[in-house]
Scaffold this active site. Structure first.
Site, PDB file in Angstrom:
ATOM      1  N   ASP A 131       0.801  -1.221   0.000  1.00 35.00           N
ATOM      2  CA  ASP A 131       0.000   0.000   0.000  1.00 35.00           C
ATOM      3  C   ASP A 131       0.840   1.281   0.000  1.00 35.00           C
ATOM      4  O   ASP A 131       0.381   2.307   0.454  1.00 35.00           O
ATOM      5  CB  ASP A 131      -0.937  -0.009   1.219  1.00 35.00           C
ATOM      6  CG  ASP A 131      -2.014   1.059   1.124  1.00 35.00           C
ATOM      7  OD1 ASP A 131      -2.369   1.445   0.001  1.00 35.00           O
ATOM      8  OD2 ASP A 131      -2.486   1.519   2.177  1.00 35.00           O
ATOM      9  N   CYS A 185     -22.041  -9.800  -4.680  1.00 32.64           N
ATOM     10  CA  CYS A 185     -22.873  -8.721  -4.127  1.00 32.64           C
ATOM     11  C   CYS A 185     -24.355  -8.895  -4.473  1.00 32.64           C
ATOM     12  O   CYS A 185     -25.224  -8.494  -3.698  1.00 32.64           O
ATOM     13  CB  CYS A 185     -22.390  -7.365  -4.643  1.00 32.64           C
ATOM     14  SG  CYS A 185     -20.830  -6.815  -3.931  1.00 32.64           S
ATOM     15  N   CYS A 188     -27.741  -6.630  -3.460  1.00 36.16           N
ATOM     16  CA  CYS A 188     -27.492  -5.868  -2.223  1.00 36.16           C
ATOM     17  C   CYS A 188     -26.780  -4.561  -2.535  1.00 36.16           C
ATOM     18  O   CYS A 188     -25.859  -4.514  -3.340  1.00 36.16           O
ATOM     19  CB  CYS A 188     -26.652  -6.703  -1.264  1.00 36.16           C
ATOM     20  SG  CYS A 188     -26.197  -5.829   0.261  1.00 36.16           S
ATOM     21  N   CYS A 191     -23.961  -1.117   1.301  1.00 33.19           N
ATOM     22  CA  CYS A 191     -22.802  -0.231   1.429  1.00 33.19           C
ATOM     23  C   CYS A 191     -23.071   1.131   0.801  1.00 33.19           C
ATOM     24  O   CYS A 191     -22.579   2.156   1.286  1.00 33.19           O
ATOM     25  CB  CYS A 191     -21.574  -0.880   0.803  1.00 33.19           C
ATOM     26  SG  CYS A 191     -21.749  -1.289  -0.952  1.00 33.19           S
ATOM     27  N   CYS A 195     -23.856   5.225   3.149  1.00 34.05           N
ATOM     28  CA  CYS A 195     -22.839   6.269   3.052  1.00 34.05           C
ATOM     29  C   CYS A 195     -23.380   7.614   3.529  1.00 34.05           C
ATOM     30  O   CYS A 195     -24.375   8.119   2.991  1.00 34.05           O
ATOM     31  CB  CYS A 195     -22.348   6.402   1.608  1.00 34.05           C
ATOM     32  SG  CYS A 195     -21.089   7.690   1.404  1.00 34.05           S
ATOM     33  N   CYS A 211     -15.980  11.470   0.001  1.00 31.17           N
ATOM     34  CA  CYS A 211     -15.801  10.368   0.952  1.00 31.17           C
ATOM     35  C   CYS A 211     -15.140  10.875   2.228  1.00 31.17           C
ATOM     36  O   CYS A 211     -14.118  11.574   2.180  1.00 31.17           O
ATOM     37  CB  CYS A 211     -14.949   9.275   0.306  1.00 31.17           C
ATOM     38  SG  CYS A 211     -14.514   7.926   1.413  1.00 31.17           S
ATOM     39  N   CYS A 241     -19.447   1.953   5.060  1.00 29.00           N
ATOM     40  CA  CYS A 241     -19.710   1.054   3.936  1.00 29.00           C
ATOM     41  C   CYS A 241     -19.093  -0.319   4.170  1.00 29.00           C
ATOM     42  O   CYS A 241     -19.650  -1.340   3.737  1.00 29.00           O
ATOM     43  CB  CYS A 241     -19.233   1.660   2.623  1.00 29.00           C
ATOM     44  SG  CYS A 241     -17.449   1.896   2.472  1.00 29.00           S
TER      45      CYS A 241
END
Length: 372
Positions: A131, A185, A188, A191, A195, A211, A241
């Protein structure tokens, strides 16, 4: 035992929760998705995403010798509901991943240990990533079968839910791929619905500029007012989320002590955090990812949260903390304190504060809040 299985066992011995392989494709859809994201401006002020776009679009742009990717997952599942603190408006809500030590250092050390073992066993060349380089770990993880990128664009695992840190080792040899994971998913969209800032343009399309994780961590300076109100008591990151995903019913609490929430981090009072000077900020968040955003951005976030609490409570402790912050060394923090005071004071009381605590007319950031 073949090489792949031997590597998996060694990874497990080092504490990794999952280890899977992916041969690098000549072309993959992740490249076009990233380009579309950047061209739409969804990356906001994260200029490095645009600057490194070409390198980030394919792992071989990072290292032309790469043939396969070993993708590793490290479970950081929380012991309790990550959203529980949202109801305690006087307490700071820090994202689950940042309640313990900085995962970068922990996982990098383990990745390097695994890489050394692989080199000693095979003599191959490799490179380690966690990362901190322009590499798209989540599409690689999906390709290797660790999970899939959900509608919130984050990785979802059938075994660990939303809570996997990712590390990658690129190898200069082909190792047979594990089966990729398909999207589970379905219909659904929990998430997307949860938000607090409506940051999703649609399924699989996140506008980072809206965000709270981006705003609290990456963005510098004052926020637009709707985001200040939406942040509630979230002062570093946002787990909404991630926590809303139904696949978390299979998640497990992490066994890694360094990733577990530090003692007291589920009860940090906003009024106490507002008092932090730079040395005390650094001391409190030593070895924590929170430290990297710096005191100014951190206290900006704290004061927006205090404003949301003050609007409901109008208590003297919060008012006193905010008045104290009008003398802070940072204009950004002073401006946030002005906004926070306005949330809980009537017009006359706020006018009295203006008269008593009038700040320099050249203090542009504060004057914008003062005059709004």
């Amino acid at each position: 035992m073949d090489l792949a299985d031997a590597i998996r066992i060694e990874a497990q011995n080092l504490g990794f929760s999952a280890a899977r392989f992916a041969e690098l494709p000549d072309v993959w859809a992740a490249s076009d998705r990233l380009k579309t994201f950047v061209e739409a401006g969804f990356h906001g002020d994260m200029a490095w995403m645009e600057e490194t776009l070409e390198r980030r679009q394919h792992p071989q742009n990072m290292w032309s010798g790469a043939q396969s990717a070993l993708v590793l997952g490290y479970n950081y599942g929380p012991e309790s509901d990550p959203l529980a603190l949202l109801h305690q408006t006087d307490i700071a809500n820090i994202s689950v991943y940042a309640r313990g030590d900085d995962y970068h250092e922990l996982i990098k050390k383990k990745l390097k240990a695994l890489a050394s073992w692989i080199v000693s066993e095979t003599g191959c060349e490799l490179k380690v990533f966690v990362d901190t380089a322009p590499l798209m770990e989540k599409p690689l993880a999906a390709l290797a079968g660790l999970g899939w990128q959900g509608k919130h664009t984050n990785l979802v695992s059938r075994e660990f839910g939303s809570w996997l840190f990712l590390g990658v080792i690129l190898l200069d040899r082909v190792i047979e791929s594990d089966a990729p994971e398909r999207d589970h998913c379905g219909s659904c969209q929990a998430c997307l619905d949860i938000c607090p800032t409506n940051a999703f343009e649609g399924p699989y399309r996140l506008d980072a500029r809206k965000c709270l994780s981006y705003l609290t961590i990456e963005y510098r300076g004052a926020w637009l007012e709707p985001f200040r109100k939406a942040t509630g008591n979230r002062i570093y990151g946002c787990d909404d989320c991630l926590a809303a995903c139904p696949w978390n019913k299979f998640a497990q609490a992490t066994h890694e002590i360094k990733l577990q929430a530090r003692e007291g981090f589920d009860g940090l009072k906003l009024t106490e955090l507002a008092r932090l000077d730079d040395p005390s900020f650094r001391a409190l968040f030593s070895k924590s990812p929170v430290k990297r955003i710096g005191r100014e951005s951190f206290l900006r976030n704290v004061h927006y949260a205090l404003g949301n609490h003050f609007k409901m409570s109008r208590d003297m402790e919060t008012k006193t903390a905010l008045l104290r912050s009008l003398s802070d060394e940072s204009a950004v923090v002073r401006g946030a304190a002005v906004w926070a005071l306005k949330q809980g004071l009537n017009a006359d009381d706020f006018a009295n504060v203006l008269a008593e605590y009038a700040l320099s007319e050249t203090d542009e950031d504060v004057q914008k809040e003062w005059q709004a």
